[in-house]
Write an enzyme that holds these catalytic residues in place. Structure first.
Site, PDB file in Angstrom:
ATOM      1  N   ASN A 137     -10.322   0.683  -0.258  1.00  0.00           N
ATOM      2  CA  ASN A 137      -9.395   0.442   0.843  1.00  0.00           C
ATOM      3  C   ASN A 137     -10.030   0.761   2.196  1.00  0.00           C
ATOM      4  OD1 ASN A 137      -7.743   0.100  -1.351  1.00  0.00           O
ATOM      5  ND2 ASN A 137      -6.217   1.612  -0.719  1.00  0.00           N
ATOM      6  N   VAL A 138      -9.912  -0.206   3.104  1.00  0.00           N
ATOM      7  CA  VAL A 138     -10.464  -0.026   4.448  1.00  0.00           C
ATOM      8  C   VAL A 138      -9.397  -0.379   5.474  1.00  0.00           C
ATOM      9  CG1 VAL A 138     -12.213  -0.829   6.090  1.00  0.00           C
ATOM     10  CG2 VAL A 138     -12.797  -0.607   3.668  1.00  0.00           C
ATOM     11  N   HIS A 198      -9.499   5.212  -2.067  1.00  0.00           N
ATOM     12  CA  HIS A 198      -8.750   5.162  -0.805  1.00  0.00           C
ATOM     13  C   HIS A 198      -9.579   5.881   0.260  1.00  0.00           C
ATOM     14  CE1 HIS A 198      -4.515   3.888  -1.898  1.00  0.00           C
ATOM     15  NE2 HIS A 198      -5.177   3.812  -3.032  1.00  0.00           N
ATOM     16  N   ASP A 207       2.995   4.956  -5.318  1.00  0.00           N
ATOM     17  CA  ASP A 207       2.324   6.240  -5.107  1.00  0.00           C
ATOM     18  C   ASP A 207       3.260   7.381  -5.498  1.00  0.00           C
ATOM     19  OD1 ASP A 207       1.097   8.525  -4.277  1.00  0.00           O
ATOM     20  OD2 ASP A 207       0.745   7.876  -2.211  1.00  0.00           O
ATOM     21  N   ASP A 225       0.845  -1.195   0.000  1.00  0.00           N
ATOM     22  CA  ASP A 225       0.000   0.000   0.000  1.00  0.00           C
ATOM     23  C   ASP A 225       0.887   1.255   0.000  1.00  0.00           C
ATOM     24  OD1 ASP A 225      -2.365   1.430   0.116  1.00  0.00           O
ATOM     25  OD2 ASP A 225      -2.575   1.284   2.291  1.00  0.00           O
ATOM     26  N   HIS A 226       0.648   2.167  -0.903  1.00  0.00           N
ATOM     27  CA  HIS A 226       1.408   3.419  -0.981  1.00  0.00           C
ATOM     28  C   HIS A 226       2.928   3.221  -1.002  1.00  0.00           C
ATOM     29  CE1 HIS A 226      -1.946   6.235  -0.718  1.00  0.00           C
ATOM     30  NE2 HIS A 226      -2.500   5.381   0.118  1.00  0.00           N
TER      31      HIS A 226
HETATM   32 ZN   LIG Z   1      -4.432   5.129   0.657  1.00  0.00          ZN
END
Ligand SMILES: [Zn+2]
Length: 284
Positions: free
Chosen positions: A230-231, A208, A104, A82-83
């Site tokens: 995204n959670v 997001h 990202d 993630d990111h």
């Molecule tokens: Zn995010």
């Protein structure tokens, strides 16, 4: 089954108009709660792991936990960075066993973002690994990254379309008004941006900051082309509340399993609810 990339899942989501949940994994309890929910719902899902969470758990533990969860199940499970902040971090994760990465580059200029994302895509695709790119700036707090609301920049549809065409990412995160963390005020999602971009790109849009977005707004976003949501924060809130409740009611408890089992159960309910809402139940 072994972990899968999200390439096929994203195509399935785009065609069948549902969203695959990315649930962030912060420790073993998250890993278990998310997997249990997926088994009950027969839903594919994505374990999202941020660089901060990797630092906390250790890369080896992250990969081992995700593989262990996926291997004993027939649910498609993706292990996704993630990111990701750089090419090197993305490659390090892929080498360790991740099946998908986000790069990202949203804080770079459009030209640099396209150039850097392309480099990640070229290397990742050669190994059968999927890539998510990001355009525009999503507000809120993610790990050590804080973006003030006034700095959060919405994605420009024509730029997002160009970004997709030049990078060939498998999923496209664009800033449409959501933020990381929980919302203080009302969320104002720019549906027109989702609609315009989704109509012109071959992959789903990623939302997001899915925690705390009203159900109706989620449904409408999926209808317009969001295929990955995204959670993280809602699970963190559920876990912490469950632990607090046990320790408040029984302050003498010292066995972590006594307060972590209720935490797993609480997160499992959150995740099951999201899978139903996202339409991913029974899609495995
Ligand atoms: Zn995010």
């Amino acid at each position: 089954m072994p972990l899968v990339s999200m390439t096929e899942l994203m195509q399935q989501a785009k065609v069948q108009k549902f969203a695959v949940g990315q649930f962030n994994m912060n420790n073993l309890e998250f890993a278990k709660a998310i997997m249990e929910a997926a088994e009950e719902e027969r839903s594919p899902f994505i374990y999202g792991v941020s660089e901060g969470a990797i630092k906390y758990m250790g890369l080896d533990y992250v990969v081992a936990m995700a593989h262990a969860a996926a291997d004993k199940s027939d649910i498609p499970v993706v292990l996704h960075l993630d990111h990701g902040s750089s090419f090197d971090v993305a490659m390090k994760c892929i080498k360790a066993g991740f099946t998908s990465v986000m790069f990202d580059g949203s804080h770079y200029s459009l030209e640099d973002n396209i150039r850097l994302t392309k480099e990640v895509v070229r290397a990742a695709h050669a190994m059968g690994i999927s890539v998510e790119g990001e355009l525009g700036t999503i507000g809120g707090v993610e790990d050590d990254l804080t973006v003030a609301d006034e700095d959060a920049k919405l994605a420009k549809p024509e730029e997002a379309i160009r970004f997709f065409e030049e990078t060939a990412v498998d999923a496209l995160a664009i800033a449409v008004g959501t933020a990381h963390g929980m919302y203080k005020g009302e969320v104002r999602i720019r549906y027109n941006i989702i609609e315009e971009v989704a109509g012109k790109v071959a992959v789903p849009i990623v939302l997001h900051g899915g925690s705390g977005v009203p159900d109706e707004a989620i449904r409408r976003s999926i209808e317009l082309g969001v295929g990955k949501i995204n959670v993280n924060t809602e699970n963190q809130v559920a876990m912490t509340a469950a632990v607090k409740k046990v320790l408040t009611e029984k302050p003498d408890v010292i066995d972590p399993r006594k307060y972590l089992n209720p935490a797993i159960a609480a997160m499992r309910e959150v995740v099951k609810g999201k899978m139903k809402l996202f339409g991913s139940s029974n899609k495995a």
